[in-house]
Design a protein around this motif. Structure first.
Motif, short mmCIF file in Angstrom:
data_model
loop_
_atom_site.label_atom_id
_atom_site.label_comp_id
_atom_site.label_asym_id
_atom_site.label_seq_id
_atom_site.Cartn_x
_atom_site.Cartn_y
_atom_site.Cartn_z
N SER A 26 0.83 -1.20 0.00
CA SER A 26 0.00 0.00 0.00
C SER A 26 0.88 1.26 0.00
N LEU A 27 1.93 1.24 0.81
CA LEU A 27 2.85 2.38 0.83
C LEU A 27 3.46 2.64 -0.54
N LYS A 28 3.72 1.55 -1.24
CA LYS A 28 4.34 1.66 -2.56
C LYS A 28 3.32 2.00 -3.65
N GLY A 29 2.04 1.91 -3.29
CA GLY A 29 1.00 2.18 -4.28
C GLY A 29 0.91 1.10 -5.33
N ALA A 33 8.66 11.55 14.40
CA ALA A 33 7.24 11.17 14.44
C ALA A 33 7.11 9.65 14.36
N PHE A 34 7.97 9.07 13.50
CA PHE A 34 7.89 7.63 13.26
C PHE A 34 9.29 7.02 13.34
N PHE A 35 9.36 5.71 13.43
CA PHE A 35 10.67 5.06 13.36
C PHE A 35 11.32 5.41 12.01
N GLY A 36 10.49 5.57 11.00
CA GLY A 36 10.99 5.91 9.66
C GLY A 36 11.31 7.39 9.51
N GLY A 37 11.12 8.20 10.53
CA GLY A 37 11.40 9.64 10.43
C GLY A 37 10.08 10.41 10.35
N ASP A 38 9.92 11.19 9.26
CA ASP A 38 8.69 11.98 9.10
C ASP A 38 7.53 11.12 8.62
N SER A 39 7.86 10.01 8.01
CA SER A 39 6.79 9.13 7.52
C SER A 39 7.10 7.69 7.93
N ILE A 40 6.13 6.81 7.75
CA ILE A 40 6.32 5.46 8.28
C ILE A 40 7.30 4.64 7.42
N VAL A 51 10.58 1.06 -6.22
CA VAL A 51 11.47 2.08 -5.65
C VAL A 51 10.76 3.27 -5.00
N ASP A 52 9.51 3.54 -5.39
CA ASP A 52 8.82 4.71 -4.82
C ASP A 52 8.62 4.55 -3.32
N HIS A 53 8.85 5.60 -2.58
CA HIS A 53 8.66 5.66 -1.12
C HIS A 53 9.48 4.55 -0.41
N SER A 54 10.74 4.87 -0.11
CA SER A 54 11.61 3.89 0.57
C SER A 54 11.02 3.47 1.90
N ILE A 55 11.09 2.20 2.18
CA ILE A 55 10.60 1.68 3.47
C ILE A 55 11.76 1.54 4.45
N LEU A 56 12.86 0.96 3.99
CA LEU A 56 14.04 0.87 4.87
C LEU A 56 14.86 2.15 4.76
N PRO A 57 15.56 2.53 5.84
CA PRO A 57 16.38 3.75 5.76
C PRO A 57 17.49 3.59 4.72
N ALA A 58 17.91 4.70 4.14
CA ALA A 58 18.97 4.66 3.11
C ALA A 58 20.33 4.39 3.76
N ASP A 59 20.54 4.95 4.94
CA ASP A 59 21.83 4.82 5.62
C ASP A 59 22.02 3.38 6.14
N VAL A 105 8.75 -7.79 3.09
CA VAL A 105 8.71 -6.31 3.11
C VAL A 105 10.01 -5.74 2.53
N GLN A 106 11.13 -6.38 2.84
CA GLN A 106 12.41 -5.90 2.28
C GLN A 106 12.42 -6.11 0.76
N TYR A 107 11.85 -7.23 0.32
CA TYR A 107 11.78 -7.51 -1.12
C TYR A 107 10.94 -6.43 -1.82
N VAL A 108 9.80 -6.15 -1.24
CA VAL A 108 8.90 -5.14 -1.83
C VAL A 108 9.63 -3.80 -1.92
N ASP A 109 10.39 -3.48 -0.88
CA ASP A 109 11.11 -2.21 -0.87
C ASP A 109 12.16 -2.16 -1.98
N GLU A 110 12.83 -3.27 -2.19
CA GLU A 110 13.89 -3.31 -3.21
C GLU A 110 13.30 -3.35 -4.62
N GLN A 111 12.17 -3.98 -4.74
CA GLN A 111 11.57 -4.19 -6.07
C GLN A 111 10.85 -2.94 -6.58
#
Ligand SMILES: N[C@@H](CCC(=O)N[C@@H](CS)C(=O)NCC(=O)O)C(=O)O
Length: 226
Positions: free
Chosen positions: A26-29, A149-156, A81-89, A73-79
């Motif tokens: 859903s986050l990735k649309g 605000a969130f573990f992810g920063g400004d967004s989840i 690219v819109d709206h990163s779920i894991l931190p970049a650092d 969830v990590q797979y979805v994030d890598e596959q």
């Protein structure tokens, strides 16, 4: 998203692990087909897709199955690219993964032990252990995420999804056992976070109704639904 993606999610309504995947997609649309499994009569597709654990969730992407919610969830994030779920650092990513694994290895088993407990003594023991385990997460929030605000920063992000996927279970347990797993007295940072998380579009769209948990708990323990 490119039109070529064929995504099927095998889940069950009350599985927080499956909810994680719905939240990530859903986050990735990304659109996908959801298939509700019957865990008392698992489908051939589930058995074939996750022959090792035979559990939901399984995400089937263009015919290829991926199992285990944290990995999916990590797979979805890598596959996608819109709206990163894991931190970049990389360091922040490792911290998020550490606490996600901690949640699944330490917090959830105690919590679920409490849910399944057959005696009051057993439930109280598991409750104490759940509080101790969640207390560590409160400390982690203070140490690594305070002011955010969130573990992810400004967004989840990743850890928000991992913990947030269980909030409807915590709410169901609160209604039935009158126990607050996350509370403004014991875990104020997490309580404020949970409030913010519940107000996000993703939570509103993907979080199942806590009433379903209430019903499940009454069925499990053979008590009448209030
Ligand atoms: N570690 C797994 C846990 C998945 C899990 O426990 N799924 C449960 C439903 S909530 C299941 O499929 N249980 C069926 C069984 O144990 O046979 C994940 O993160 O995906």
């Amino acid at each position: 998203m490119a039109g070529k993606d064929d995504l099927k999610l095998l889940g069950v309504l009350l599985s927080p692990f499956a909810v994680r995947v719905s939240m990530a997609l859903s986050l990735k649309g990304v659109s996908y087909e959801y298939v509700e499994e019957d865990l008392s009569n698992k489908s051939e597709l589930l058995l074939k897709s996750n022959p090792v654990h035979k559990k939901v969730p399984v995400l089937i992407h263009n015919g290829k199955p991926i199992s285990e919610s944290l990995i999916i969830v990590q797979y979805v994030d890598e596959q996608f690219v819109d709206h990163s779920i894991l931190p970049a650092d990389p360091y922040e990513r490792s911290i998020a993964r550490f606490w996600a694994a901690y949640f699944d290895d330490k917090v959830f088993p105690e919590f679920y032990g409490m849910v399944k407990a057959k005696t009051v003594d057993e439930r109280e023991k598991k409750m104490t252990e759940t509080f101790a385990a969640i207390g560590q997460l409160e400390e982690a929030f203070a140490k690594f995420y305070e002011g955010k605000a969130f573990f992810g920063g400004d967004s989840i992000g990743y850890l928000d999804i991992v913990l947030g996927s269980c909030l409807f279970w915590f709410e169901g347990v609160r209604r039935v056992y009158e126990v607050e797993i996350i509370s403004s007295t014991k875990t104020p940072l997490l309580a404020a976070w949970a409030q913010r998380f519940g107000e996000t579009e993703v939570a509103k769209k993907e979080m199942p109704d806590a009433d379903k948990v209430v019903q499940y708990l009454h069925n499990l323990h053979g008590t009448a639904t209030k």
